[in-house]
Write an enzyme that holds these catalytic residues in place. Structure first.
Site, PDB file in Angstrom:
ATOM      1  N   CYS A  96       0.870  -1.175   0.000  1.00 53.29           N
ATOM      2  CA  CYS A  96       0.000   0.000   0.000  1.00 53.29           C
ATOM      3  C   CYS A  96       0.910   1.228   0.000  1.00 53.29           C
ATOM      4  O   CYS A  96       1.430   1.631   1.046  1.00 53.29           O
ATOM      5  CB  CYS A  96      -0.915  -0.006   1.224  1.00 53.29           C
ATOM      6  SG  CYS A  96      -2.061   1.383   1.257  1.00 53.29           S
ATOM      7  N   LEU A  97       1.143   1.769  -1.182  1.00 48.14           N
ATOM      8  CA  LEU A  97       2.000   2.942  -1.356  1.00 48.14           C
ATOM      9  C   LEU A  97       1.369   3.811  -2.424  1.00 48.14           C
ATOM     10  O   LEU A  97       1.129   3.339  -3.547  1.00 48.14           O
ATOM     11  CB  LEU A  97       3.419   2.504  -1.758  1.00 48.14           C
ATOM     12  CG  LEU A  97       4.454   3.601  -1.992  1.00 48.14           C
ATOM     13  CD1 LEU A  97       4.701   4.413  -0.730  1.00 48.14           C
ATOM     14  CD2 LEU A  97       5.763   3.009  -2.491  1.00 48.14           C
TER      15      LEU A  97
END
Length: 197
Positions: free
Chosen positions: A133-134
């Site tokens: 999750c970036l």
């Protein structure tokens, strides 16, 4: 007379070849972009990015510092493998993680799919599947970003997670308890040299 007239009319170009040529041109431009990015990485002297000389050194001495990415095979520029090492001053210092990078046919306009191949206990990494999750790999992606940007961002993420948007809620809850966090991190971590066993 009808046959004579039709034979004088030039044949219509077939639309069937246009999409194939167009697809080949797009694939060629993506491959050229990836080749350029690979060359930039190999020649880079930026902190956290490995040069080809350092990669050869790492192959001979796997405990030296390394952050790199390169194609998995000579024949496919769209599938890469990378290596991220925890930065000094972070809980990940001394740990090395393997990542995979899959480039879509419309790269760089669409972000590549990046996953941790080495199990990574981190608030923003799915421990089971390696998903990350970036924001720059999702809604904040830009065509100006590159593999180098991804490597630097991932190394930064290791030390500075976004606990407001965790993929691993357990890791997010332990982040402010360094000793407990480190114990969980080491329970899940597998050194790269042992991954094939």
């Amino acid at each position: 007379m009808e046959q004579l007239t039709t034979s004088l009319v030039p044949p219509r170009p077939s639309n069937k070849t246009a999409p194939a040529n167009s697809t080949q041109q797009v694939a060629g431009s993506v491959a050229k972009r990836l080749s350029n990015e690979l060359m930039t990485l190999m020649m880079s002297s930026s902190p956290g990015i490995v040069s080809i000389h350092r990669f050869v050194t790492y192959a001979a001495h796997p405990h030296s510092s390394l952050k790199s990415a390169f194609p998995k095979s000579d024949g496919n520029l769209f599938e890469w493998v990378g290596t991220i090492e925890g930065a000094p001053g972070t809980i990940y210092v001394g740990l090395t993680f393997r990542i995979s990078i899959s480039f879509p046919p419309n790269y760089p306009y669409v972000a590549p799919t990046v996953k941790f191949e080495t199990p990574c206990y981190h608030p923003n990494v799915d421990l089971a599947g390696g998903s990350i999750c970036l924001d720059i790999l999702q809604d904040k992606w830009s065509a100006v970003y590159s593999v180098q940007t991804i490597l630097i961002s991932l190394q930064s993420l290791l030390g500075e997670p976004n606990n407001a948007s965790p993929l691993n809620a357990d890791a997010a809850s332990l982040w402010n308890s360094p000793e407990e966090y480190k114990a969980q991190l080491m329970r899940h971590y597998r050194p790269i040299k042992d991954e094939s066993t």
